[in-house]
Design a protein around this motif. Structure first.
Motif, PDB file in Angstrom:
ATOM      1  N   THR A  33       0.820  -1.224   0.000  1.00  0.00           N
ATOM      2  CA  THR A  33       0.000   0.000   0.000  1.00  0.00           C
ATOM      3  C   THR A  33       0.845   1.261   0.000  1.00  0.00           C
ATOM      4  O   THR A  33       0.335   2.357   0.177  1.00  0.00           O
ATOM      5  CB  THR A  33      -0.992   0.034   1.196  1.00  0.00           C
ATOM      6  N   PRO A  48      -5.658   1.660   4.499  1.00  0.00           N
ATOM      7  CA  PRO A  48      -5.311   0.796   3.370  1.00  0.00           C
ATOM      8  C   PRO A  48      -4.454  -0.403   3.766  1.00  0.00           C
ATOM      9  O   PRO A  48      -4.676  -1.517   3.269  1.00  0.00           O
ATOM     10  CB  PRO A  48      -4.541   1.746   2.438  1.00  0.00           C
ATOM     11  N   ASP A  65      -5.688  -4.251   3.387  1.00  0.00           N
ATOM     12  CA  ASP A  65      -4.922  -5.144   2.524  1.00  0.00           C
ATOM     13  C   ASP A  65      -4.535  -6.422   3.259  1.00  0.00           C
ATOM     14  O   ASP A  65      -4.657  -7.521   2.721  1.00  0.00           O
ATOM     15  CB  ASP A  65      -3.659  -4.425   2.017  1.00  0.00           C
ATOM     16  N   GLN A  69      -7.863   3.752  -2.075  1.00  0.00           N
ATOM     17  CA  GLN A  69      -7.309   2.474  -1.616  1.00  0.00           C
ATOM     18  C   GLN A  69      -8.259   1.777  -0.654  1.00  0.00           C
ATOM     19  O   GLN A  69      -8.270   0.552  -0.567  1.00  0.00           O
ATOM     20  CB  GLN A  69      -5.963   2.706  -0.926  1.00  0.00           C
ATOM     21  N   LEU A  90      -6.037   2.434  -9.472  1.00  0.00           N
ATOM     22  CA  LEU A  90      -7.105   2.792  -8.526  1.00  0.00           C
ATOM     23  C   LEU A  90      -8.200   3.624  -9.177  1.00  0.00           C
ATOM     24  O   LEU A  90      -9.380   3.488  -8.842  1.00  0.00           O
ATOM     25  CB  LEU A  90      -6.521   3.597  -7.353  1.00  0.00           C
TER      26      LEU A  90
END
Length: 498
Positions: A110, A148, A152, A178, A465
């Motif tokens: 990230t 983020p 993740d 994100q 993104l």
């Protein structure tokens, strides 16, 4: 074993193992868990470490802490560093001045330093939940990068659901995307009307709320957190400070055992706490130099001994991850310096009176390890422009650290500056600095502009993104957070039961 920063309330065990502390991060009286004892490292350890990889050193440190996590699990957790840009060097050290080195902590999935802790931490916590056959709700509050990284690491993990709170308008477009484009059904992202302190206060209130926990218990769901209130984050944040010194040794930039400065752009004080623990363990840090933006409450504390929230409002800056007035991890330093009774007294005063004051002797103890300074947005942009012209790109948070480098370094020692995020997370500010204008660019425009101007590639995980659909678009008042969480849990439970 782990103990509590504000003492024990008689309802919890006096001491708990690491696994308990990370699964149940809220301690008595709203306090935090800390290790009862820190392991020691010496020049022999550092000399051996200079011949080892980051992963090997990480495992060595985890073993020194003697945590109750199986060796195989630790190895698999640490193996996640193989997914970073360079598996052999997840935290490259770049030299930008004769005596100044940048510890680049943002080469994970990230593009922020939070990956350094959250990648292995997420694996360990998920493993524990599966081992215990328990369902966990993980709460996170973010000023931009914790969210983020948390999402993740926990995406599609069994036995785990995550709710992430972020301040609407308080993150960059990239950071927001994100989070809000996450597709995994076990993740819920909620924007709130307010700032990061509001999001973090909501998280802490929920962690400490008996009624919230009772409702979760009725659903057979346990509660934990991914913010740095959780020591599972901090233990991994100790390691990259140690590795930075090892990297200096490998490059022959410091003699074994000789001291160095570390410079940290500080928001929630977790990075600084990691350095403090590393120093206590035996890493030869001369001083930990703290850089803040104009939300300079940490500078005030470290220079005057006063932590004062009265008549103070959070100011939005171009270094938003540091737009914080209540830095949770200061509490762990207070406990280490002054003990549980005094820590509880200080934290109760902050809650009830919105300030506390250290004694002259206490301030002197704090200043044995820390010095602090702050800078404004204009200074940060000047530094971004200066180093971009020299061929090095740094984000706005990293740029604040140049103030500490210029003003606080008292001895001719090497300095390691912790760079906490890649430039891609804050592209409009970066492009304004490089172009020396105040045009309002979108993140996409700025990313493309910087890429073209400086001949630098935009990572695919960032560039794609803007083509992803926004799935999580709910923005709520703080009072509605709890209801939103239960709506999410009820919905996911219904889907799982079908």
């Amino acid at each position: 074993m782990f103990i509590e920063t504000r003492g024990n309330d008689g309802q919890r065990p006096n001491k708990v193992p690491f696994s308990f502390a990370i699964l149940n991060p809220s301690a008595s009286f709203g306090g935090l868990y800390v290790p009862e004892n820190l392991p020691k490292i010496d020049t022999t350890f550092l000399e051996k470490a200079s011949k080892k990889s980051y992963k090997e050193i990480t495992l060595d440190i985890l073993r020194l802490f003697n945590i109750d996590i199986e060796e195989e699990v630790m190895q698999k957790a640490v193996a996640l560093y193989d997914t970073f840009d360079d598996a052999s060097e997840p935290t490259p050290l770049s030299q930008i001045e004769e005596d100044l080195f940048v510890n680049e902590l943002y080469h994970g999935p990230t593009r922020a330093f939070k990956d350094m802790a959250l990648q292995p931490f997420g694996y360990i916590l998920s493993h524990l939940a599966q081992k215990l056959n328990e369902q966990y709700l993980i709460l996170a509050a973010t000023s931009g990068d914790t969210g983020p990284a948390t999402l993740d690491t926990f995406a599609n993990k069994p036995n785990i659901k995550v709710v992430c709170l972020y301040p609407d308008g308080g993150t960059s477009d990239v950071q927001r995307l994100q989070m809000t484009t996450q597709k995994s059904p076990n993740l819920k992202i909620i924007g709130i009307h307010g700032n990061f302190d509001d999001a973090q206060n909501a998280l802490k209130s929920l962690l400490a709320s008996p009624s919230f926990k009772e409702t979760l218990n009725a659903k057979e769901i346990k509660l934990s957190a991914a913010n740095s209130v959780n020591f599972g984050r901090i233990i991994f944040q100790i390691i990259y400070h140690i590795y930075a010194y090892v990297a200096l040794l490998k490059k022959d930039k410091v003699e074994l055992g000789k001291p160095f400065y570390t410079i940290i752009p500080s928001g929630n004080f977790g990075n600084a706490l990691g350095a403090y623990y590393a120093k206590k363990m035996g890493l030869p840090i001369e001083k930990i130099l703290i850089a803040s933006n104009i939300n300079n409450i940490l500078t005030d504390l470290i220079t005057t001994g006063v932590y004062d929230l009265r008549n103070r409002s959070l100011l939005q800056t171009t270094s938003p991850a540091m737009d914080i007035l209540i830095s949770s991890n200061v509490e762990r330093v207070l406990f280490d310096k002054f003990g549980a009774a005094r820590t509880k007294e200080l934290m109760d005063s902050l809650k009830e009176n919105k300030f506390y004051t250290l004694s002259k002797e206490e301030l002197a103890q704090l200043q044995e390890d820390f010095e602090a300074v702050y800078s404004d947005d204009a200074f940060g942009k000047e530094q971004i422009k200066h180093y971009a012209d020299q061929g090095y790109i740094m984000d706005p948070h990293t740029a604040t650290c140049l103030k500490a480098y210029k003003e606080l370094k008292a001895k001719p020692l090497p300095c390691v500056l912790c760079s906490t995020a890649e430039w891609t997370k804050f592209a409009p500010t970066m492009f304004n600095a490089i172009q020396q204008n105040s045009v309002k660019y979108s993140d996409k425009e700025a990313l493309e502009g910087i890429s073209k101007a400086l001949h630098v590639k935009i990572p695919e995980c960032i560039s794609t993104l803007f083509n992803e659909p926004v799935i999580h678009n709910k923005i709520v008042e703080k009072e509605s957070i709890e209801a939103e969480i239960f709506d999410f849990l009820n919905l996911t439970c219904k889907k799982e039961c079908q």
